[in-house]
Write a protein that holds these residues in place. Structure first.
Motif, PDB file in Angstrom:
ATOM      1  N   SER A 131       0.849  -1.202   0.000  1.00 10.15           N
ATOM      2  CA  SER A 131       0.000   0.000   0.000  1.00 10.15           C
ATOM      3  C   SER A 131       0.880   1.246   0.000  1.00 10.15           C
ATOM      4  O   SER A 131       2.087   1.180   0.259  1.00 10.15           O
ATOM      5  CB  SER A 131      -0.899   0.002   1.225  1.00 10.15           C
ATOM      6  N   PHE A 132       0.226   2.383  -0.268  1.00  9.85           N
ATOM      7  CA  PHE A 132       0.952   3.652  -0.281  1.00  9.85           C
ATOM      8  C   PHE A 132       1.615   3.899   1.086  1.00  9.85           C
ATOM      9  O   PHE A 132       2.790   4.269   1.165  1.00  9.85           O
ATOM     10  CB  PHE A 132      -0.030   4.790  -0.603  1.00  9.85           C
ATOM     11  N   ALA A 133       0.845   3.655   2.145  1.00  7.76           N
ATOM     12  CA  ALA A 133       1.364   3.900   3.501  1.00  7.76           C
ATOM     13  C   ALA A 133       2.593   3.034   3.760  1.00  7.76           C
ATOM     14  O   ALA A 133       3.598   3.519   4.300  1.00  7.76           O
ATOM     15  CB  ALA A 133       0.274   3.617   4.529  1.00  7.76           C
ATOM     16  N   ALA A 134       2.529   1.776   3.362  1.00  3.96           N
ATOM     17  CA  ALA A 134       3.662   0.875   3.603  1.00  3.96           C
ATOM     18  C   ALA A 134       4.884   1.342   2.836  1.00  3.96           C
ATOM     19  O   ALA A 134       6.009   1.324   3.348  1.00  3.96           O
ATOM     20  CB  ALA A 134       3.283  -0.550   3.188  1.00  3.96           C
ATOM     21  N   ARG A 135       4.639   1.791   1.613  1.00  7.12           N
ATOM     22  CA  ARG A 135       5.783   2.255   0.807  1.00  7.12           C
ATOM     23  C   ARG A 135       6.387   3.531   1.399  1.00  7.12           C
ATOM     24  O   ARG A 135       7.595   3.728   1.406  1.00  7.12           O
ATOM     25  CB  ARG A 135       5.351   2.473  -0.646  1.00  7.12           C
ATOM     26  N   MET A 136       5.516   4.395   1.922  1.00  6.30           N
ATOM     27  CA  MET A 136       6.021   5.641   2.510  1.00  6.30           C
ATOM     28  C   MET A 136       6.835   5.362   3.769  1.00  6.30           C
ATOM     29  O   MET A 136       7.829   6.029   4.047  1.00  6.30           O
ATOM     30  CB  MET A 136       4.849   6.586   2.845  1.00  6.30           C
ATOM     31  N   ILE A 137       6.392   4.357   4.527  1.00  8.27           N
ATOM     32  CA  ILE A 137       7.144   4.001   5.743  1.00  8.27           C
ATOM     33  C   ILE A 137       8.561   3.571   5.356  1.00  8.27           C
ATOM     34  O   ILE A 137       9.544   4.013   5.958  1.00  8.27           O
ATOM     35  CB  ILE A 137       6.422   2.864   6.506  1.00  8.27           C
TER      36      ILE A 137
END
Lengths: 335, 438
Positions: A194-200
């Motif tokens: 997900s976007f959030a996982a990639r941003m982390i």
């Protein structure tokens, strides 16, 4: 004398250019650090809990927070970070999802981890078991000495007051985060891909854990360049209460004496600095991932050496009868 | 032999040798005499890099120089005049407020007198303030903001003494305001006594002046709210080191890109950024060199228990806390008129801290007493630094300035004694704003 003056002029220009560049680098690094810690890390925390709710373990979080408070410092085994400020190897902002497990080996902020490579130990009381902070000098690691030492083994200056200072300043935030954890349901990690996982992952990737260490080294380095410019402009801080009583001829000899003193002292300090570098080279220690400590310490022999050269040129200039720019030219406060 | 070397170095210091060379010379002499390796001098210097607040010195200094080199001074004077000029003697208060604001950020009082004095002196004369009052006021106000955050002397004191800089910042507010109130009251009295014409309050001009200087007026808000938050509403968000970075970058952006008082590189008569950085570095270099070189000497003196030897020597004569504070005040006034504030902090603070602790002086209160005394030392004849800077800036004999500043000196001395003996003036704010502080 003309040749020496020409060399000095070129040197001063080069020093000024390097100094300005280093200050701009300092500003950029400091600004990056502020943005990373105060914008990216909170965002990362937010994303780390943006997944489907999982069963919360608030008591453990609160306990972890409590153990790290100044009242119970000894409970923070292997503590090696600031309250979310440090950039510890293990944890810090990097693994917020794993926060509840962070009591042992607390590595900065709420992550677990091993004490942190270059964590700011500001918040770590000396009594903490296995404290590996050392003012964020980078030898925290496994926190094996727990004695607040500098990297060269000497006791750190005033280690007790500042850590408390930093510690108390962050209590409100610690409480707020602990309360947040106590209150509602805790979001789990975001779905993979997900976007959030990639941003982390991205925020982890752009972390520069060595910024604080390098900034402090840069301060000493730019100060040397500033001192060289102060020498050239006759703006070193002095007391100068009696030179007004000296006549013009006496002033010349006074300039010889004061510049000779400054040149000699600088030369001795340069030699002492060379000794420090050679000791550090015998016991190499990586202050940052890309450079050993002795590389930074080179500023002592080089900086004092250049200062000795500048004062030497002024001393020779005074001997040759050039207008003394020494005592009379120094202004108190260098303002 | 040892005494001869020390006397020789002290004589050279009084004759104008750079202070770092004198302190370094003493350090070398002591280490060599005690058989300690000189490498320790470099180790002690390098220890500076372990202090988390170190980065604030160049960054706050740069922020101050960005303000000093821009036209911030005239914008701030305009705001103060628009807001306070209608009071009887209001222009005097304008001078005090503007100088305090400016000194807080520039740290070195010489900059304030030079940057603001030339601007304010003609206005005071034009408004028919007496000449001696005008010059006395400008000279006295030149160091008036040193107790307000984020003044550089406070930061340096915190670093050298190991006292919490957060607490010192907060503790300085009350005593700093007392100095402002005392000088402001005197200005009001002079304004009335000389029937100086009041400027009527013009709301539109006030709004326009505030709007023109809005970005600079926000600087203290950015710094203080960042560090402390809003009492009762939010906690502080950033550390002092981060606040210094924010402050420097913020001022760089507004002075270079918003006001355009400073150019990115040399292109016209405006100051350029590299020049401003160089100017600030000269000051940083001069301070940090003394700080680094003196580390070895002061640690040696402490290891040799010199403060305790002094304590034993004075204990027979000074028994009470009250007598100690009086003696300390006299000593610091002498130090303040002989040495500039930065070197005084580096040299004297490590020696007086253990002695003061024996007399039960709170370390934060001691910091405020120390800085307040040095602030006054700038005005103390015969060699107070502000007297000489004003003498040069306004082309007046320094003896005239002794006379002109004398009433101000007396009033500030009264305020200083209140600050010294009313500990709560410093510590009450600390307890209120930082209840968790030790």
């Amino acid at each position: 004398m003309k040749f020496l003056r020409a060399v000095e002029d070129r040197l001063v220009r080069a020093e000024a250019a390097v100094a300005v560049t280093l200050v701009l680098v300092m500003l950029a690094l400091a600004g990056y650090g502020v943005v990373y810690r105060n914008i990216l890390v909170p965002l990362q925390k937010h994303w780390a809990h943006s997944g489907p709710p999982v069963e919360a373990e608030p008591a453990v979080v609160a306990e972890a927070a409590g153990q790290a408070t100044p009242e119970q410092p000894a409970a923070a085994d292997g503590f090696g970070g600031d309250w979310g400020e440090g950039a510890g190897d293990g944890g810090d902002e990097a693994e917020p999802a794993a926060a509840p497990a962070a009591a042992d080996g607390f590595g900065g902020d709420w992550g677990e981890g091993d004490g942190g490579d270059s964590a700011e130990p500001a918040a770590a009381p000396a009594a903490a078991d296995g404290f590996g902070g050392d003012w964020g000098e980078g030898d925290g690691g496994d926190g094996d000495d727990g004695e607040n030492k500098t990297d060269n083994g000497a006791p750190a200056a005033a280690p007790e007051d500042e850590p408390e200072d930093e510690q108390f300043a962050k209590l409100g935030r610690i409480d707020a985060v602990a309360k947040e954890a106590d209150d509602g349901p805790v979001g789990g990690p975001p779905p993979e891909g997900s976007f959030a996982a990639r941003m982390i992952v991205f925020i982890d990737a752009v972390k520069l854990p060595w910024i604080d260490v390098v900034l402090r080294q840069l301060v000493i380095l730019v100060a040397f360049f500033g001192a060289m410019m102060a020498t050239q402009r006759g703006k070193h801080i002095n007391i100068d209460a009696l030179s007004k009583l000296v006549g013009p001829r006496g002033l010349r000899w006074l300039a010889v004496a004061t510049n000779l003193l400054a040149a000699s002292v600088s030369a001795v300090f340069a030699r002492a600095g060379a000794g420090l570098v050679s000791i550090s080279r015998e016991h190499p220690h990586a202050l940052v991932p890309w450079a050993d400590e002795w590389v930074f310490q080179l500023m002592f022999p080089v900086g004092f050496g250049l200062l000795a050269f500048h004062f030497g040129v002024r001393c020779l200039g005074a001997l040759a009868g050039e207008t003394p720019t020494g005592p009379g030219a120094h202004t108190q406060g260098a303002a | 032999m040892s005494a001869l070397v020390v006397i020789g170095l002290i004589v050279l210091a009084l004759l104008g040798a750079p202070l770092f060379s004198v302190l370094g010379g003493m350090g070398i002499h002591n280490f060599a005499a005690s058989g300690t390796s000189l490498v320790v001098l470099s180790e002690e210097h390098y220890k500076l890099a372990t202090n988390p607040h170190l980065v604030t010195i160049p960054l706050f200094t740069l922020a101050g120089f960005l303000m000093a080199e821009s036209r911030a001074a005239s914008r701030l004077v305009r705001v103060s005049r628009a807001l306070l000029g209608w009071l009887p003697g209001g222009l005097g208060i304008v001078v005090i407020a503007s100088c305090a604001f400016f000194t807080t950020f520039t740290g070195a009082s010489g900059v304030t007198i030079i940057a603001l004095g030339g601007l304010l002196h003609p206005i005071l004369i034009q408004e028919r303030y007496p000449e001696s009052f005008s010059l006395g006021l400008i000279t006295s106000s030149g160091s008036i903001g040193l107790l307000f955050p984020p003044s550089l002397p406070i930061i340096l004191y915190g670093i050298v003494a190991g006292t919490s800089i957060d607490d010192l910042f907060v503790a300085g507010i009350g005593p700093g305001l007392l100095f402002l109130v005392v000088l402001g009251a005197y200005s009001l009295w002079v304004g009335r006594a000389h029937k100086v014409a009041n400027t009527p309050f013009d709301a539109r001009e006030a709004v326009r002046a505030i709007w023109a200087a809005k970005w600079e007026l926000l600087v203290p808000v950015v710094v203080l709210v960042g560090i402390y938050g809003v009492p009762g509403l939010t906690v502080g968000l950033v550390t002092i080191g981060e606040a210094s970075a924010i402050c420097a970058i913020y001022l760089l952006v507004i002075e270079v890109f918003v006001y355009r008082d400073i150019t990115l590189w040399k292109k016209d008569s405006r100051p350029d950024l590299p020049k401003v950085i160089r100017e600030s570095l000269v000051m940083v270099g001069a301070i940090m060199l003394i700080l680094g070189v003196a580390m070895g000497l002061t640690n040696f003196l402490i290891q040799e228990r010199v403060p305790m030897v002094i304590l034993d020597a004075i204990r027979g004569y000074i028994e009470s806390r009250f007598t100690f504070l009086i003696a300390l005040t006299i000593f610091l006034l002498i130090v303040g008129c002989l040495m500039d504030i930065f070197s005084a902090i580096i040299v004297v603070v490590p020696l007086i801290i253990p002695i003061s602790a024996e007399y039960g002086i709170h370390p934060v209160h001691l910091g405020i007493i120390f800085l307040a005394n040095l602030e006054l030392g700038y005005l103390t004849p015969p060699v107070g630094m502000n007297l000489f800077i004003s003498s040069l800036a306004f082309g007046r004999p320094v003896v005239q300035l002794y006379r002109m500043t004398f009433p101000f000196l007396l009033m500030m001395l009264a305020a200083l004694l209140i600050i010294t003996f009313q500990e709560d003036l410093s510590l009450a704010t600390v307890r209120w704003l930082r209840p968790t502080a030790p």
